[in-house]
Design a protein around this motif. Structure first.
Motif, PDB file in Angstrom:
ATOM      1  N   GLY A   1       7.208  -4.740  -2.855  1.00  9.83           N
ATOM      2  CA  GLY A   1       7.930  -3.481  -3.005  1.00  9.83           C
ATOM      3  C   GLY A   1       8.944  -3.192  -1.927  1.00  9.83           C
ATOM      4  N   ALA A   2       9.163  -4.145  -1.009  1.00  5.08           N
ATOM      5  CA  ALA A   2      10.157  -3.930   0.046  1.00  5.08           C
ATOM      6  C   ALA A   2      11.563  -3.939  -0.545  1.00  5.08           C
ATOM      7  N   SER A   3      12.444  -3.185   0.091  1.00  6.40           N
ATOM      8  CA  SER A   3      13.844  -3.145  -0.338  1.00  6.40           C
ATOM      9  C   SER A   3      14.748  -3.985   0.548  1.00  6.40           C
TER      10      SER A   3
ATOM     11  N   GLY B   1       0.932  -6.032 -13.123  1.00  2.84           N
ATOM     12  CA  GLY B   1       2.098  -6.631 -12.515  1.00  2.84           C
ATOM     13  C   GLY B   1       2.039  -6.889 -11.023  1.00  2.84           C
ATOM     14  N   GLN B   2       0.944  -6.595 -10.354  1.00  6.31           N
ATOM     15  CA  GLN B   2       0.924  -6.778  -8.918  1.00  6.31           C
ATOM     16  C   GLN B   2       0.401  -8.162  -8.575  1.00  6.31           C
TER      17      GLN B   2
ATOM     18  N   GLY C   1       0.809  -1.210   0.000  1.00  8.98           N
ATOM     19  CA  GLY C   1       0.000   0.000   0.000  1.00  8.98           C
ATOM     20  C   GLY C   1       0.842   1.259   0.000  1.00  8.98           C
ATOM     21  N   VAL C   2       1.913   1.244   0.786  1.00  5.28           N
ATOM     22  CA  VAL C   2       2.810   2.401   0.847  1.00  5.28           C
ATOM     23  C   VAL C   2       3.558   2.550  -0.472  1.00  5.28           C
ATOM     24  N   ARG C   3       3.976   1.430  -1.032  1.00  8.30           N
ATOM     25  CA  ARG C   3       4.679   1.462  -2.316  1.00  8.30           C
ATOM     26  C   ARG C   3       3.806   2.086  -3.398  1.00  8.30           C
ATOM     27  N   SER C   4       2.510   1.774  -3.343  1.00  8.74           N
ATOM     28  CA  SER C   4       1.575   2.316  -4.323  1.00  8.74           C
ATOM     29  C   SER C   4       1.319   3.795  -4.099  1.00  8.74           C
TER      30      SER C   4
ATOM     31  N   THR D   1      11.040   0.727   1.972  1.00 10.63           N
ATOM     32  CA  THR D   1      10.512  -0.069   3.071  1.00 10.63           C
ATOM     33  C   THR D   1      11.423  -1.253   3.373  1.00 10.63           C
ATOM     34  N   VAL D   2      11.577  -1.531   4.652  1.00  9.60           N
ATOM     35  CA  VAL D   2      12.357  -2.676   5.125  1.00  9.60           C
ATOM     36  C   VAL D   2      11.474  -3.448   6.094  1.00  9.60           C
TER      37      VAL D   2
END
Length: 258
Positions: A125-127, A255-256, A96-99, A106-107
């Motif tokens: 989307g986490a790094s 792509g999600q 949600g944050v990535r969007s 995010t970690v």
């Protein structure tokens, strides 16, 4: 000095406050803590509105999981992803944050290594994925690394995560092939199914008879090789098929993965 703005999101208050205090001792780190997904989103939105966005979000992998020794399910965190409100865990909060704020790195903080969940976190989307009991110096290395667009995983997880991502890609390719076998009308019906619409609601939306919709739904299940609406929806999401926009147009989330 360039300062790094960090938001810790964990519903275990003592851990969140302790970690925030440790990070705040660093001369180049400004840190805040949030005890839930909604609180985190409010912090992010408020900071963005004030022109002081957060740089890194540290998210508990088990946010919104089960609680207490009684085994009572704790309500998961409601997050708006641009399509509909849903009940999600920490990894879905990352999505949600990535969007909503793609510039925020995010970690995920985890109690234990889990290749499957780590792979899901990366897909969301986490790094990075870091053990909660890692050293402060290790965590700071990860925080600074993700700001340089690095991806951080424990070495012991790397092989397992790559295996999971490869399997997910294979499943996605097969799901896409099956969805491509549908007619345009059947794809519309599938999107309605993804949105949770029943046969009558689909008929009203597409100006079809309920009998015709039933036939289309049976054809969709048959072509996808599944036996239930839930299975069809899961396959559709793996293929990147999103729900109909209930306010109007048909939309697809490119792509999600679900």
């Amino acid at each position: 000095m360039v300062r790094i703005r960090v938001l810790v999101v964990d519903d275990h208050r003592i851990f969140a406050e302790s970690l925030a205090a440790a990070l705040a001792a660093e001369p180049d780190v400004d840190v805040s803590a949030a005890g839930s997904g909604p609180a985190a989103l409010r912090c992010l939105d408020r900071a963005a509105a004030e022109g002081r966005r957060y740089d890194v979000l540290l998210v508990d992998a088990d946010l919104g999981g089960t609680a207490s020794a009684l085994g009572v399910a704790r309500p998961a965190v409601p997050v708006h992803d641009g399509q509909a409100d849903g009940l999600v865990d920490g990894i879905s909060l990352v999505a949600g944050v990535r969007s909503g704020q793609p510039a925020v790195r995010t970690v995920v903080l985890a109690e234990k290594d889990d290749p499957r969940r780590a792979a899901l976190a990366l897909q969301a989307g986490a790094s990075g994925w870091v053990a909660k009991d890692c050293s402060l110096s290790r965590l700071l290395t990860v925080i600074r690394g993700v700001l340089r667009d690095e991806t951080h995983l424990p070495p012991a997880l790397l092989t397992g995560v790559l295996r999971e991502l490869t399997a997910a890609r294979k499943h996605r390719t097969e799901s896409e092939r099956l969805v491509e076998s549908l007619t345009p009308r059947e794809r519309e019906v599938l999107r309605c199914m993804v949105a949770g619409l029943g046969r009558k609601a689909v008929a009203e939306r597409l100006f079809l008879s309920p009998h015709t919709v039933r036939t289309h739904m049976q054809n969709v299940l048959g072509k996808l090789g599944v036996h239930s609406t839930l299975a069809a929806v899961a396959l559709a999401r793996r293929a990147g098929v999103g729900p109909v926009d209930l306010a109007g147009d048909v939309v697809e989330r490119g792509g999600q993965l679900a």
